[in-house]
Scaffold this motif. Structure first.
Motif, PDB file in Angstrom:
ATOM      1  N   GLN A 113       0.805  -1.220   0.000  1.00 25.46           N
ATOM      2  CA  GLN A 113       0.000   0.000   0.000  1.00 25.46           C
ATOM      3  C   GLN A 113       0.837   1.268   0.000  1.00 25.46           C
ATOM      4  O   GLN A 113       0.453   2.262  -0.617  1.00 25.46           O
ATOM      5  N   PHE A 114       1.987   1.250   0.667  1.00 26.13           N
ATOM      6  CA  PHE A 114       2.809   2.446   0.806  1.00 26.13           C
ATOM      7  C   PHE A 114       4.209   2.230   0.248  1.00 26.13           C
ATOM      8  O   PHE A 114       4.701   1.097   0.188  1.00 26.13           O
ATOM      9  N   VAL A 115       4.851   3.346  -0.087  1.00 27.17           N
ATOM     10  CA  VAL A 115       6.251   3.361  -0.516  1.00 27.17           C
ATOM     11  C   VAL A 115       6.912   4.547   0.164  1.00 27.17           C
ATOM     12  O   VAL A 115       6.405   5.673   0.096  1.00 27.17           O
ATOM     13  N   ILE A 116       8.021   4.314   0.831  1.00 24.93           N
ATOM     14  CA  ILE A 116       8.731   5.394   1.510  1.00 24.93           C
ATOM     15  C   ILE A 116       9.217   6.419   0.480  1.00 24.93           C
ATOM     16  O   ILE A 116       9.815   6.060  -0.534  1.00 24.93           O
ATOM     17  N   GLY A 117       8.945   7.683   0.771  1.00 30.87           N
ATOM     18  CA  GLY A 117       9.291   8.760  -0.148  1.00 30.87           C
ATOM     19  C   GLY A 117       8.163   9.159  -1.072  1.00 30.87           C
ATOM     20  O   GLY A 117       8.237  10.188  -1.741  1.00 30.87           O
ATOM     21  N   GLN A 118       7.090   8.341  -1.110  1.00 28.16           N
ATOM     22  CA  GLN A 118       5.942   8.637  -1.955  1.00 28.16           C
ATOM     23  C   GLN A 118       4.788   9.151  -1.092  1.00 28.16           C
ATOM     24  O   GLN A 118       4.814   9.110   0.127  1.00 28.16           O
ATOM     25  N   SER A 119       3.740   9.636  -1.756  1.00 27.70           N
ATOM     26  CA  SER A 119       2.536  10.087  -1.068  1.00 27.70           C
ATOM     27  C   SER A 119       1.812   8.897  -0.428  1.00 27.70           C
ATOM     28  O   SER A 119       1.917   7.753  -0.904  1.00 27.70           O
ATOM     29  N   THR A 120       1.072   9.146   0.637  1.00 27.18           N
ATOM     30  CA  THR A 120       0.257   8.091   1.248  1.00 27.18           C
ATOM     31  C   THR A 120      -1.025   7.850   0.458  1.00 27.18           C
ATOM     32  O   THR A 120      -1.832   7.000   0.834  1.00 27.18           O
ATOM     33  N   SER A 121      -1.224   8.598  -0.630  1.00 25.60           N
ATOM     34  CA  SER A 121      -2.415   8.438  -1.468  1.00 25.60           C
ATOM     35  C   SER A 121      -2.116   7.700  -2.766  1.00 25.60           C
ATOM     36  O   SER A 121      -2.874   7.813  -3.732  1.00 25.60           O
ATOM     37  N   ILE A 122      -1.022   6.973  -2.809  1.00 25.84           N
ATOM     38  CA  ILE A 122      -0.692   6.244  -4.027  1.00 25.84           C
ATOM     39  C   ILE A 122      -1.509   4.952  -4.135  1.00 25.84           C
ATOM     40  O   ILE A 122      -2.044   4.449  -3.138  1.00 25.84           O
ATOM     41  N   VAL A 123      -1.611   4.441  -5.339  1.00 21.65           N
ATOM     42  CA  VAL A 123      -2.157   3.102  -5.581  1.00 21.65           C
ATOM     43  C   VAL A 123      -1.184   2.365  -6.484  1.00 21.65           C
ATOM     44  O   VAL A 123      -0.554   2.964  -7.370  1.00 21.65           O
ATOM     45  N   LYS A 124      -1.048   1.066  -6.246  1.00 23.62           N
ATOM     46  CA  LYS A 124      -0.185   0.226  -7.078  1.00 23.62           C
ATOM     47  C   LYS A 124      -1.061  -0.544  -8.060  1.00 23.62           C
ATOM     48  O   LYS A 124      -2.015  -1.213  -7.653  1.00 23.62           O
ATOM     49  N   LEU A 125      -0.708  -0.465  -9.339  1.00 23.16           N
ATOM     50  CA  LEU A 125      -1.573  -0.981 -10.392  1.00 23.16           C
ATOM     51  C   LEU A 125      -0.803  -1.867 -11.363  1.00 23.16           C
ATOM     52  O   LEU A 125       0.425  -1.778 -11.481  1.00 23.16           O
ATOM     53  N   PHE A 126      -1.563  -2.714 -12.065  1.00 24.30           N
ATOM     54  CA  PHE A 126      -0.993  -3.464 -13.182  1.00 24.30           C
ATOM     55  C   PHE A 126      -0.831  -2.515 -14.374  1.00 24.30           C
ATOM     56  O   PHE A 126      -1.660  -1.636 -14.596  1.00 24.30           O
ATOM     57  N   GLU A 127       0.217  -2.717 -15.145  1.00 25.03           N
ATOM     58  CA  GLU A 127       0.472  -1.881 -16.328  1.00 25.03           C
ATOM     59  C   GLU A 127      -0.264  -2.469 -17.523  1.00 25.03           C
ATOM     60  O   GLU A 127       0.065  -3.564 -18.001  1.00 25.03           O
ATOM     61  N   LEU A 128      -1.281  -1.762 -18.023  1.00 21.09           N
ATOM     62  CA  LEU A 128      -2.060  -2.227 -19.161  1.00 21.09           C
ATOM     63  C   LEU A 128      -1.338  -1.899 -20.459  1.00 21.09           C
ATOM     64  O   LEU A 128      -0.903  -0.771 -20.671  1.00 21.09           O
TER      65      LEU A 128
END
Length: 318
Positions: A113-128
């Motif tokens: 859900q999170f990545v250090i250095g990124q916003s807490t509002s990110i989403v991780k998605l599949f690349e279409l």
């Protein structure tokens, strides 16, 4: 419920620097502020295995989140005559959100859900990557190269859903007994679009006309894979991945004429009534956006978006 002896308050440190100015007998005003807030020990419900008999336990999250940004307010009174006046106000906010630290993030339940250095509002998605012409199914990037699309191994494309900036611009004009005022609001952002929650094609649901652009050997540039009744398991899985892919996020920026009002004060002279004002007011009058969805401001599904309303009324003061 479960007891946690290490439970404590969330901690927030705030810093703000601001400047307020006015010129020419307050005909021009400019306010500028910069702020930085850092929070840690966030109060959360930590998920637990079902074998414990509890779904979660209240605990403190060992994370540090920073919110900072700029705020601008500009006010001007270009004309202040007795018969004609004009006032204009403009405000702009540029917020920034970052996860600065998270102890043992990769070993926690928040690793996907999170990545250090990124916003807490990110989403991780599949690349279409469009449609696979050999199968007619959606084609996604196989990040780990194992021949299948699965989470958390392949949803590595990150989209930031936090607001980049937002603000408003209001004006008020008065000429003798007439008065006109309006407010524009604007937001720059990316967010989840209709693809993230659209019903499965083939079911008894209304769909946008855009979903008619279906791929076929005759329509090689079609955006959507051929539909199914829901009995095809492989297509069902491909559809599920599509709703959590890069197709599910798009530009949700907008400019909206939020309010407009036109007044006329009727001159009555020496009567028992102090004054009578007739007005016409509109809300959510116009919206300019490229957002693919119901409304770019209120993204909650299952509810009506802001309605365009007009009202005509009078105000009588005795």
């Amino acid at each position: 419920r479960l007891f946690n002896g290490n439970f404590s308050w969330e901690k927030t440190k705030k810093l703000e620097v601001a400047m307020e100015t006015s010129f020419f007998n307050e005909k021009i005003g400019l306010n500028v502020a910069w702020y930085k807030n850092r929070s840690d020990n966030q109060l959360v419900g930590m998920p637990l295995p079902v074998t414990t008999g509890f779904t979660s336990v209240q605990a403190n999250l060992e994370a540090t989140v920073e919110n900072k940004g700029w705020e601008f307010e500009f006010k001007i009174l270009p004309i202040t005559g007795k018969e004609f006046s004009w006032q204009s106000d403009f405000n702009l906010t540029i917020p920034t959100n970052r996860l600065l630290a998270f102890s043992n993030l990769q070993g926690s339940t928040y690793s996907n859900q999170f990545v250090i250095g990124q916003s807490t509002s990110i989403v991780k998605l599949f690349e279409l990557n469009g449609i696979n012409p050999a199968t007619g199914l959606y084609n996604f990037t196989d990040v780990n190269g194992d021949g299948k699309i699965s989470s958390p191994d392949d949803n590595k494309s990150i989209e930031d859903l936090s607001v980049k900036y937002y603000g408003g611009w209001s004006n008020r004009f008065r000429f003798k007994n007439w008065e006109l005022s309006f407010l524009f609001q604007f937001t720059k952002q990316r967010n989840l679009n209709y693809h993230s929650y659209m019903p499965f094609a083939g079911t008894m649901n209304n769909q946008p006309q855009a979903l008619n652009d279906v791929w076929s050997p005759e329509n090689l540039n079609g955006y959507y894979m051929p539909y199914t009744t829901g009995a095809n398991v492989i297509k069902n899985a491909s559809y599920a991945n599509f709703t959590t892919s890069t197709a599910s996020v798009g530009d949700a920026s907008f400019i909206r004429l939020k309010n407009v009002q036109f007044n006329y004060r009727i001159p009555l002279g020496k009567t028992g009534v102090t004054d009578v004002t007739v007005y016409v007011q509109g809300q959510n009058v116009l919206t300019w956006t490229k957002y693919f969805g119901i409304d770019p401001e209120f993204l909650v599904t299952g509810f009506l978006p802001p309605l365009k309303t007009w009202s005509l009324g009078t105000q009588i003061n005795f």
